[in-house]
Write a protein that holds these residues in place. Sequence first.
Motif, PDB file in Angstrom:
ATOM      1  N   ARG A 174       0.868  -1.264  -0.193  1.00  0.00           N
ATOM      2  CA  ARG A 174      -0.058  -0.075   0.030  1.00  0.00           C
ATOM      3  C   ARG A 174       0.974   1.334   0.046  1.00  0.00           C
ATOM      4  NH1 ARG A 174      -4.705   0.663  -0.254  1.00  0.00           N
ATOM      5  NH2 ARG A 174      -5.214  -1.501   0.394  1.00  0.00           N
ATOM      6  N   THR A 175       0.790   2.062  -1.073  1.00  0.00           N
ATOM      7  CA  THR A 175       1.595   3.305  -1.223  1.00  0.00           C
ATOM      8  C   THR A 175       0.517   4.587  -1.008  1.00  0.00           C
ATOM      9  OG1 THR A 175       1.384   2.815  -3.556  1.00  0.00           O
ATOM     10  CG2 THR A 175       3.421   2.361  -2.629  1.00  0.00           C
ATOM     11  N   SER A 176      -0.639   4.248  -0.813  1.00  0.00           N
ATOM     12  CA  SER A 176      -1.747   5.428  -0.447  1.00  0.00           C
ATOM     13  C   SER A 176      -2.880   4.682   0.125  1.00  0.00           C
ATOM     14  CB  SER A 176      -1.960   6.310  -1.579  1.00  0.00           C
ATOM     15  OG  SER A 176      -2.990   6.878  -1.567  1.00  0.00           O
ATOM     16  N   LYS A 177      -3.474   5.369   1.144  1.00  0.00           N
ATOM     17  CA  LYS A 177      -4.632   5.320   1.656  1.00  0.00           C
ATOM     18  C   LYS A 177      -5.813   6.059   1.287  1.00  0.00           C
ATOM     19  CE  LYS A 177      -2.488   3.923   5.868  1.00  0.00           C
ATOM     20  NZ  LYS A 177      -2.109   4.226   7.612  1.00  0.00           N
ATOM     21  N   GLU A 178      -5.692   6.986   0.179  1.00  0.00           N
ATOM     22  CA  GLU A 178      -6.660   7.836  -0.294  1.00  0.00           C
ATOM     23  C   GLU A 178      -7.432   7.021  -1.171  1.00  0.00           C
ATOM     24  OE1 GLU A 178      -7.166  10.937   0.441  1.00  0.00           O
ATOM     25  OE2 GLU A 178      -5.356  10.675   1.763  1.00  0.00           O
ATOM     26  N   GLY A 179      -8.887   7.299  -1.314  1.00  0.00           N
ATOM     27  CA  GLY A 179      -9.725   7.044  -2.419  1.00  0.00           C
ATOM     28  C   GLY A 179      -9.943   5.279  -2.071  1.00  0.00           C
ATOM     29  N   LYS A 180     -10.527   4.715  -3.148  1.00  0.00           N
ATOM     30  CA  LYS A 180     -10.774   3.189  -2.899  1.00  0.00           C
ATOM     31  C   LYS A 180      -9.724   2.421  -2.286  1.00  0.00           C
ATOM     32  CE  LYS A 180     -14.734   3.221  -6.180  1.00  0.00           C
ATOM     33  NZ  LYS A 180     -15.243   2.571  -7.406  1.00  0.00           N
ATOM     34  N   LYS A 181      -9.779   1.335  -1.623  1.00  0.00           N
ATOM     35  CA  LYS A 181      -8.917   0.547  -1.110  1.00  0.00           C
ATOM     36  C   LYS A 181      -8.174  -0.074  -2.482  1.00  0.00           C
ATOM     37  CE  LYS A 181     -11.679  -3.563  -0.219  1.00  0.00           C
ATOM     38  NZ  LYS A 181     -12.338  -4.315   0.817  1.00  0.00           N
ATOM     39  N   GLN A 182      -8.503  -0.351  -3.471  1.00  0.00           N
ATOM     40  CA  GLN A 182      -7.807  -0.937  -4.624  1.00  0.00           C
ATOM     41  C   GLN A 182      -6.915   0.134  -5.252  1.00  0.00           C
ATOM     42  OE1 GLN A 182     -11.131  -1.205  -4.308  1.00  0.00           O
ATOM     43  NE2 GLN A 182     -11.667  -3.303  -4.522  1.00  0.00           N
ATOM     44  N   GLU A 183      -7.132   1.529  -4.923  1.00  0.00           N
ATOM     45  CA  GLU A 183      -6.399   2.543  -5.779  1.00  0.00           C
ATOM     46  C   GLU A 183      -5.078   2.905  -5.083  1.00  0.00           C
ATOM     47  OE1 GLU A 183      -9.226   5.686  -5.865  1.00  0.00           O
ATOM     48  OE2 GLU A 183     -10.542   4.782  -7.346  1.00  0.00           O
ATOM     49  N   GLY A 184      -4.804   2.398  -4.064  1.00  0.00           N
ATOM     50  CA  GLY A 184      -3.456   2.851  -3.305  1.00  0.00           C
ATOM     51  C   GLY A 184      -2.568   1.656  -3.328  1.00  0.00           C
ATOM     52  N   ILE A 185      -2.628   0.639  -4.279  1.00  0.00           N
ATOM     53  CA  ILE A 185      -1.518  -0.549  -4.133  1.00  0.00           C
ATOM     54  C   ILE A 185      -0.597  -0.348  -5.253  1.00  0.00           C
ATOM     55  CG2 ILE A 185      -1.587  -3.020  -4.671  1.00  0.00           C
ATOM     56  CD1 ILE A 185      -4.805  -3.063  -3.099  1.00  0.00           C
ATOM     57  N   SER A 186       0.373  -0.801  -4.754  1.00  0.00           N
ATOM     58  CA  SER A 186       1.585  -0.828  -5.778  1.00  0.00           C
ATOM     59  C   SER A 186       2.176  -2.128  -6.030  1.00  0.00           C
ATOM     60  CB  SER A 186       2.731   0.508  -5.636  1.00  0.00           C
ATOM     61  OG  SER A 186       2.190   1.504  -5.712  1.00  0.00           O
ATOM     62  N   PHE A 187       2.949  -2.264  -6.996  1.00  0.00           N
ATOM     63  CA  PHE A 187       3.535  -3.577  -7.191  1.00  0.00           C
ATOM     64  C   PHE A 187       5.078  -3.601  -7.385  1.00  0.00           C
ATOM     65  CE2 PHE A 187       4.883  -7.436  -9.680  1.00  0.00           C
ATOM     66  CZ  PHE A 187       3.588  -8.442  -9.498  1.00  0.00           C
ATOM     67  N   ASN A 231       0.768   3.332  -7.010  1.00  0.00           N
ATOM     68  CA  ASN A 231      -0.842   3.196  -7.119  1.00  0.00           C
ATOM     69  C   ASN A 231      -1.777   2.536  -7.983  1.00  0.00           C
ATOM     70  OD1 ASN A 231      -0.507   4.603  -4.445  1.00  0.00           O
ATOM     71  ND2 ASN A 231      -0.648   6.471  -5.572  1.00  0.00           N
ATOM     72  N   LYS A 232      -1.248   2.043  -8.953  1.00  0.00           N
ATOM     73  CA  LYS A 232      -1.745   1.563 -10.084  1.00  0.00           C
ATOM     74  C   LYS A 232      -1.635  -0.235  -9.868  1.00  0.00           C
ATOM     75  CE  LYS A 232      -3.726   5.145 -11.600  1.00  0.00           C
ATOM     76  NZ  LYS A 232      -5.077   5.529 -11.444  1.00  0.00           N
ATOM     77  N   GLY A 233      -1.114  -0.606  -9.127  1.00  0.00           N
ATOM     78  CA  GLY A 233      -0.590  -2.128  -8.843  1.00  0.00           C
ATOM     79  C   GLY A 233      -1.715  -3.009  -9.037  1.00  0.00           C
ATOM     80  N   TRP A 234      -2.989  -2.555  -8.728  1.00  0.00           N
ATOM     81  CA  TRP A 234      -4.181  -3.551  -8.549  1.00  0.00           C
ATOM     82  C   TRP A 234      -4.454  -3.887 -10.107  1.00  0.00           C
ATOM     83  CZ3 TRP A 234      -6.177  -6.335  -5.149  1.00  0.00           C
ATOM     84  CH2 TRP A 234      -7.454  -6.931  -5.336  1.00  0.00           C
ATOM     85  N   THR A 235      -4.056  -3.236 -11.057  1.00  0.00           N
ATOM     86  CA  THR A 235      -4.186  -3.590 -12.547  1.00  0.00           C
ATOM     87  C   THR A 235      -3.435  -4.726 -12.726  1.00  0.00           C
ATOM     88  OG1 THR A 235      -4.650  -1.350 -13.201  1.00  0.00           O
ATOM     89  CG2 THR A 235      -3.861  -2.958 -14.834  1.00  0.00           C
ATOM     90  N   CYS A 236      -1.917  -4.734 -12.383  1.00  0.00           N
ATOM     91  CA  CYS A 236      -1.132  -5.771 -12.548  1.00  0.00           C
ATOM     92  C   CYS A 236      -1.562  -6.892 -11.742  1.00  0.00           C
ATOM     93  CB  CYS A 236       0.143  -5.396 -11.910  1.00  0.00           C
ATOM     94  SG  CYS A 236       1.226  -4.070 -12.526  1.00  0.00           S
ATOM     95  N   ALA A 237      -2.304  -6.745 -10.333  1.00  0.00           N
ATOM     96  CA  ALA A 237      -2.694  -7.798  -9.469  1.00  0.00           C
ATOM     97  C   ALA A 237      -3.711  -8.629 -10.208  1.00  0.00           C
ATOM     98  CB  ALA A 237      -3.068  -7.413  -8.330  1.00  0.00           C
ATOM     99  N   LYS A 238      -4.805  -8.149 -11.075  1.00  0.00           N
ATOM    100  CA  LYS A 238      -5.820  -8.526 -11.858  1.00  0.00           C
ATOM    101  C   LYS A 238      -5.246  -9.487 -12.750  1.00  0.00           C
ATOM    102  CE  LYS A 238      -8.425  -5.179 -12.233  1.00  0.00           C
ATOM    103  NZ  LYS A 238      -9.484  -4.398 -12.617  1.00  0.00           N
ATOM    104  N   TYR A 239      -4.147  -9.006 -13.475  1.00  0.00           N
ATOM    105  CA  TYR A 239      -3.875  -9.535 -14.633  1.00  0.00           C
ATOM    106  C   TYR A 239      -3.183 -10.936 -14.161  1.00  0.00           C
ATOM    107  CZ  TYR A 239      -1.613 -10.200 -19.069  1.00  0.00           C
ATOM    108  OH  TYR A 239      -0.944 -10.687 -20.279  1.00  0.00           O
ATOM    109  N   LEU A 240      -2.202 -10.826 -13.202  1.00  0.00           N
ATOM    110  CA  LEU A 240      -1.544 -11.796 -12.593  1.00  0.00           C
ATOM    111  C   LEU A 240      -2.572 -12.954 -12.219  1.00  0.00           C
ATOM    112  CD1 LEU A 240       1.613 -11.826 -10.298  1.00  0.00           C
ATOM    113  CD2 LEU A 240      -0.486 -13.251  -9.801  1.00  0.00           C
ATOM    114  N   LEU A 241      -3.734 -12.575 -11.554  1.00  0.00           N
ATOM    115  CA  LEU A 241      -4.652 -13.617 -10.940  1.00  0.00           C
ATOM    116  C   LEU A 241      -5.258 -14.339 -11.947  1.00  0.00           C
ATOM    117  CD1 LEU A 241      -5.936 -11.544  -8.170  1.00  0.00           C
ATOM    118  CD2 LEU A 241      -4.689 -13.555  -7.811  1.00  0.00           C
ATOM    119  N   SER A 242      -5.559 -13.808 -13.012  1.00  0.00           N
ATOM    120  CA  SER A 242      -6.094 -14.669 -14.317  1.00  0.00           C
ATOM    121  C   SER A 242      -5.072 -15.630 -14.572  1.00  0.00           C
ATOM    122  CB  SER A 242      -6.515 -13.906 -15.504  1.00  0.00           C
ATOM    123  OG  SER A 242      -5.137 -13.301 -16.275  1.00  0.00           O
TER     124      SER A 242
END
Length: 398
Positions: A174-187, A231-242
């Motif tokens: 987690r690199t940010s606590k702002e916005g939705k919880k998915q928005e502050g995650i980095s890879f 803060n855009k790591g959730w995009t990477c996470a979803k891609y990896l999870l597939s």
Amino acid sequence: MDLDFTEKDEAFREEVRAFLKDKLPARLSDKVRQGQHLSKADMEEWHAILNDRGWLAPHWPEERGGTNWSVVQSFIFETETALAHAPRIVPFGVSMLGPVLNKFGTEEQKNYWLPRILDGSDWWCQGYSEPGAGSDLASLKTSAVREGDHYIVNGQKTWTTLAQYANKIFCLVRTSKEGKKQEGISFLLIDMDTPGLEVRPIKLLDGDHEVNEVWFSDVKVPVENLVGEENKGWTCAKYLLSYERTNIAGVGSSMAAFERLKEVARTTRRGDAALMEDPLFAARMAEIEIDLENMRTTNLRVLDSVGRGQTPMAESSMLKIRGTEIRQKITALMRRAAGRYAQPFLEEALESGFNGEPVGPDWAAPVASQYFNYRKLSIFGGSNEVQREIIGKSMMGL
């Protein structure tokens, strides 16, 4: 999409079989077939054999070491290696991080990290789950605060598979606590030898050391180890999870396990008849066989979507649900087939070189271990309940 095998596909199948006959060490296939524990050296040996043949990363771009196989060829390879009882390639580098770097990494990251995955220089593990953030992964709390040209990472990861062997870990932080919880995650990519990082073992029911806790205390990570945008790591996470969920489904492994079950059912007797002739047992096997054929088709569709650059979240969720349920059903039937020999469990019987007295038939030794271990399949990688929510939201608008 054409699901029939062409003459070219059949020729490829024969090529794969010939390769496995020539290059797959018998001692490795015997260990897999007997359900024995594989050592780090065992897994690295098969990794190197496939890399030497150029068949280690079929879903990577050809210019990065991929194979340019068709969807059907990829399926044939997975199936034939499983039927030959080859070790499954440790997925974290090849099947999970590799695709993420190929899609989201910089040229510098691709040029440095991808060759090291292929040649085995780096053994990766996955830093996703945390206490309180497993299926609800976006609730993770491990923090990364930027200070100059480094991030300072603090927190804890858990259920980290094979971290005791890894020299690298890719992490969601987690690199940010702002916005939705998915928005502050980095890879982030992190060296396991960095001061402040500690690995603690977790022993499973079968006594195996498969998973771990990983602790971070002021761990310094270079900014250039950020994959994608901060803060855009959730995009990477979803891609990896597939990719992870498709791998967890284990279509080829399920087919190999079912063939083993059929062999056991033909040779195990209950009274005067083979177990295969028991109507209830035969009906349960028929149900699995039908589900396996349906899953085979779904797997081909998912591979086709990935090959066209899509991220098949709903389809991979379907595959993960059915795949894990089928594998659990197979282990449950193997336990039934073992009968009273499923109750005793000798941990040492799963180690190479065991010379003690077997408990029942040879195939019964790993039955208890596999039955209990595979209970986790419907939980990790996103529980099956969460997968159903993903399917509902993406396909039904719920």
